[in-house]
Write a protein that holds these residues in place. Structure first.
Motif, PDB file in Angstrom:
ATOM      1  N   UNK A 217       0.828  -1.212   0.000  1.00 22.37           N
ATOM      2  CA  UNK A 217       0.000   0.000   0.000  1.00 22.37           C
ATOM      3  C   UNK A 217       0.862   1.263   0.000  1.00 22.37           C
ATOM      4  N   UNK A 218       1.922   1.260   0.801  1.00 15.89           N
ATOM      5  CA  UNK A 218       2.774   2.443   0.896  1.00 15.89           C
ATOM      6  C   UNK A 218       3.505   2.715  -0.414  1.00 15.89           C
ATOM      7  N   UNK A 219       3.991   1.660  -1.059  1.00 19.03           N
ATOM      8  CA  UNK A 219       4.908   1.826  -2.183  1.00 19.03           C
ATOM      9  C   UNK A 219       4.261   1.761  -3.562  1.00 19.03           C
ATOM     10  N   UNK A 220       3.133   1.066  -3.677  1.00 18.90           N
ATOM     11  CA  UNK A 220       2.663   0.710  -5.008  1.00 18.90           C
ATOM     12  C   UNK A 220       1.937   1.840  -5.735  1.00 18.90           C
ATOM     13  N   UNK A 221       2.405   2.186  -6.931  1.00 13.56           N
ATOM     14  CA  UNK A 221       1.654   3.079  -7.805  1.00 13.56           C
ATOM     15  C   UNK A 221       0.718   2.299  -8.721  1.00 13.56           C
ATOM     16  N   UNK A 222       0.707   0.955  -8.555  1.00 13.16           N
ATOM     17  CA  UNK A 222      -0.036   0.089  -9.470  1.00 13.16           C
ATOM     18  C   UNK A 222      -1.417  -0.298  -8.943  1.00 13.16           C
ATOM     19  N   UNK A 223      -1.744   0.091  -7.702  1.00 17.26           N
ATOM     20  CA  UNK A 223      -3.031  -0.285  -7.108  1.00 17.26           C
ATOM     21  C   UNK A 223      -4.035   0.843  -7.292  1.00 17.26           C
ATOM     22  N   UNK A 224      -5.321   0.491  -7.195  1.00 15.40           N
ATOM     23  CA  UNK A 224      -6.385   1.474  -7.406  1.00 15.40           C
ATOM     24  C   UNK A 224      -6.409   2.508  -6.291  1.00 15.40           C
ATOM     25  N   UNK A 225      -6.328   2.035  -5.017  1.00 13.52           N
ATOM     26  CA  UNK A 225      -6.349   2.955  -3.880  1.00 13.52           C
ATOM     27  C   UNK A 225      -4.908   3.221  -3.454  1.00 13.52           C
ATOM     28  N   UNK A 226      -4.333   4.278  -3.992  1.00 13.82           N
ATOM     29  CA  UNK A 226      -2.917   4.563  -3.763  1.00 13.82           C
ATOM     30  C   UNK A 226      -2.688   5.265  -2.427  1.00 13.82           C
ATOM     31  N   UNK A 227      -1.456   5.168  -1.964  1.00 12.36           N
ATOM     32  CA  UNK A 227      -0.980   5.959  -0.845  1.00 12.36           C
ATOM     33  C   UNK A 227      -1.237   7.436  -1.162  1.00 12.36           C
ATOM     34  N   UNK A 228      -1.954   8.178  -0.287  1.00 12.26           N
ATOM     35  CA  UNK A 228      -2.224   9.589  -0.562  1.00 12.26           C
ATOM     36  C   UNK A 228      -0.963  10.426  -0.773  1.00 12.26           C
ATOM     37  N   UNK A 229       0.187   9.933  -0.317  1.00 12.15           N
ATOM     38  CA  UNK A 229       1.434  10.677  -0.505  1.00 12.15           C
ATOM     39  C   UNK A 229       1.777  10.844  -1.981  1.00 12.15           C
ATOM     40  N   UNK A 230       1.238   9.963  -2.847  1.00 17.30           N
ATOM     41  CA  UNK A 230       1.514  10.095  -4.278  1.00 17.30           C
ATOM     42  C   UNK A 230       0.866  11.344  -4.869  1.00 17.30           C
ATOM     43  N   UNK A 231      -0.016  12.002  -4.111  1.00 13.35           N
ATOM     44  CA  UNK A 231      -0.602  13.260  -4.585  1.00 13.35           C
ATOM     45  C   UNK A 231       0.460  14.352  -4.695  1.00 13.35           C
ATOM     46  N   UNK A 232       1.517  14.239  -3.884  1.00 18.00           N
ATOM     47  CA  UNK A 232       2.558  15.281  -3.907  1.00 18.00           C
ATOM     48  C   UNK A 232       3.965  14.693  -3.928  1.00 18.00           C
ATOM     49  N   UNK A 233       4.072  13.391  -4.129  1.00 11.74           N
ATOM     50  CA  UNK A 233       5.389  12.739  -4.203  1.00 11.74           C
ATOM     51  C   UNK A 233       5.536  11.992  -5.530  1.00 11.74           C
ATOM     52  N   UNK A 234       6.761  11.905  -5.979  1.00  7.50           N
ATOM     53  CA  UNK A 234       7.131  11.089  -7.143  1.00  7.50           C
ATOM     54  C   UNK A 234       8.179  10.098  -6.667  1.00  7.50           C
ATOM     55  N   UNK A 235       8.098   8.861  -7.139  1.00  8.04           N
ATOM     56  CA  UNK A 235       9.026   7.843  -6.647  1.00  8.04           C
ATOM     57  C   UNK A 235       9.463   6.902  -7.762  1.00  8.04           C
ATOM     58  N   UNK A 236      10.656   6.346  -7.589  1.00 14.61           N
ATOM     59  CA  UNK A 236      11.176   5.295  -8.460  1.00 14.61           C
ATOM     60  C   UNK A 236      11.879   4.281  -7.579  1.00 14.61           C
ATOM     61  N   UNK A 237      11.787   3.006  -7.943  1.00 14.74           N
ATOM     62  CA  UNK A 237      12.391   1.932  -7.161  1.00 14.74           C
ATOM     63  C   UNK A 237      13.403   1.190  -8.018  1.00 14.74           C
ATOM     64  N   UNK A 238      14.564   0.915  -7.404  1.00 11.45           N
ATOM     65  CA  UNK A 238      15.654   0.270  -8.142  1.00 11.45           C
ATOM     66  C   UNK A 238      16.088  -1.013  -7.433  1.00 11.45           C
ATOM     67  N   UNK A 239      16.406  -2.013  -8.233  1.00 10.33           N
ATOM     68  CA  UNK A 239      16.935  -3.282  -7.746  1.00 10.33           C
ATOM     69  C   UNK A 239      18.359  -3.460  -8.250  1.00 10.33           C
ATOM     70  N   UNK A 240      19.219  -3.995  -7.388  1.00  9.65           N
ATOM     71  CA  UNK A 240      20.565  -4.414  -7.788  1.00  9.65           C
ATOM     72  C   UNK A 240      20.540  -5.933  -7.918  1.00  9.65           C
ATOM     73  N   UNK A 241      21.018  -6.449  -9.061  1.00 12.08           N
ATOM     74  CA  UNK A 241      20.963  -7.889  -9.308  1.00 12.08           C
ATOM     75  C   UNK A 241      22.290  -8.410  -9.826  1.00 12.08           C
ATOM     76  N   UNK A 242      22.580  -9.640  -9.420  1.00 14.09           N
ATOM     77  CA  UNK A 242      23.703 -10.394  -9.974  1.00 14.09           C
ATOM     78  C   UNK A 242      23.179 -11.765 -10.382  1.00 14.09           C
TER      79      UNK A 242
END
Length: 386
Positions: free
Chosen positions: A41-66
């Protein structure tokens, strides 16, 4: 075994992002992992009921892989409200986890820096979340202490990595305390000050009913209004919006034990204005450790219920304690603990865990002087000019 940094672009990627923390800290005696559903709920921009913080926040998530295996993660966040309020064009890093490999941690932070630069940011700070309601600060002392639901636990090599990052330095330090509950009775100072405050300033602590929290009297709204005003000057804080307040009231207040919430009212005002609040809960740390991969099923719900409803824990968490500035000098904080300490004694709590406090906030820390206490954790937010 080349290291690859990829950006999360779908639900599957977000699941891997969230799951990495459970994998990295599996078996830890001190980490108190968040529930998986709360992280989604906190992180997902993919759900219908988003975290209200997305109204004024922009976010990107990165993974490091080997070789297809996740070895690190980080979130990059721009909180436009905070940046405007403090006139500080910053990108935040948060939800940062990594194996003990400096190549990984350096690559993750570089991804945040590059993403911030592309959006005109001049500085990077963290660890921070979307808002002050999210966990913040990297643990630098107290690695052998039990973590809490509201704070970050990390391994001791994390700050050692930060010391090796070019350009990163201290931005703010926090402290946390253990407060030992008196075995019986009330500290004399709290008793005298609380009685004086009630008589001289006409301040009182009503016992709330569930219907008053989200009903017409809207105590949930009043309480979070006080939090907004109390914390407005603190590092990293941006005012909760009405959407956020509505969500917190609906999501959390219905589960809280109302006798463990203390609200202070000024009865000199026509509407008995709320001027202070102490929101405390039984510690959920051990219960969260028993929720496999942060899931409530099959038995995680039972462990949480035992802690919340039956108070089967020795620890109480002081989630939010706030007094409006104009009432602090009047001793209103003593009134909070005058009402809460007998509740803690009734439930058999041995000690309380304070929330993070800025190390320079002597006014807050002075309120613990009448209780036996121990500084047992420190944490840090870092900054770097871009």
């Amino acid at each position: 075994m080349a290291l690859e940094i990829t950006r999360v672009t779908d639900k599957r990627g977000l699941d891997r992002f969230i799951q990495f923390h459970y994998d990295l800290y599996r078996g830890s005696a001190f980490d108190a992992p968040n529930l998986y559903a709360d992280e989604v709920h906190t992180l997902s921009p993919f759900v219908k009921k988003q975290n209200p913080a997305f109204e004024f926040c922009e976010a990107a998530y990165f993974l490091a892989e080997r070789d297809g295996k996740v070895v690190g993660r980080v979130a990059a966040i721009i909180n436009r409200h905070y940046n405007e309020q403090w006139q500080r064009p910053v990108v935040r890093f948060g939800w940062i986890d990594f194996i003990d490999d400096v190549e990984v941690s350096r690559a993750l932070l570089r991804a945040v820096e590059d993403w911030g630069r592309e959006r005109g940011m001049k500085e990077v700070i963290g660890p921070l979340g979307f808002t002050d309601m999210d966990p913040e600060g990297m643990l630098t002392f107290g690695f052998d202490q039990l973590g809490t639901m509201a704070t970050i636990y990390n391994y001791d090599y994390y700050p050692r990595h930060m010391e090796q990052m070019e350009g990163y330095e201290k931005d703010n330090d926090y402290v946390e305390y253990k407060l030992f509950v008196p075995k019986e009775g009330m500290p004399e100072k709290f008793l005298k000050i609380a009685q004086l405050v009630e008589k001289r300033y006409n301040l009182h602590c009503p016992q709330l009913k569930r219907s008053q929290i989200i009903g017409p009297e809207q105590y949930g709204q009043k309480v979070l209004n006080v939090v907004n005003r109390t914390f407005s000057h603190l590092y990293g804080y941006s005012q909760m919006t009405q959407s956020q307040i509505n969500e917190y009231v609906q999501m959390y207040f219905k589960f809280l034990s109302l006798d463990m919430i203390c609200v202070i009212e000024d009865w000199n005002t026509p509407d008995h204005d709320v001027i202070g609040v102490g929101i405390t809960i039984p510690s959920l740390s051990r219960a969260l450790q028993k929720c496999k991969n942060g899931r409530l099923l099959p038995f995680g719900w039972w462990h949480l219920l035992k802690a919340l409803k039956f108070k089967q824990t020795d620890i109480v968490d002081l989630l939010l304690v706030g007094i409006l500035p104009e009432y602090r000098a009047k001793g209103a904080n003593a009134l909070l603990f005058y009402h809460l300490i007998p509740i803690y004694q009734k439930y058999g709590f041995l000690w309380g865990e304070t929330h993070v406090e800025m190390e320079t906030n002597g006014q807050v820390q002075s309120q613990w002087q009448y209780l036996e206490h121990e500084l047992h954790k420190r944490r840090r937010c870092y900054k770097k000019q871009l």
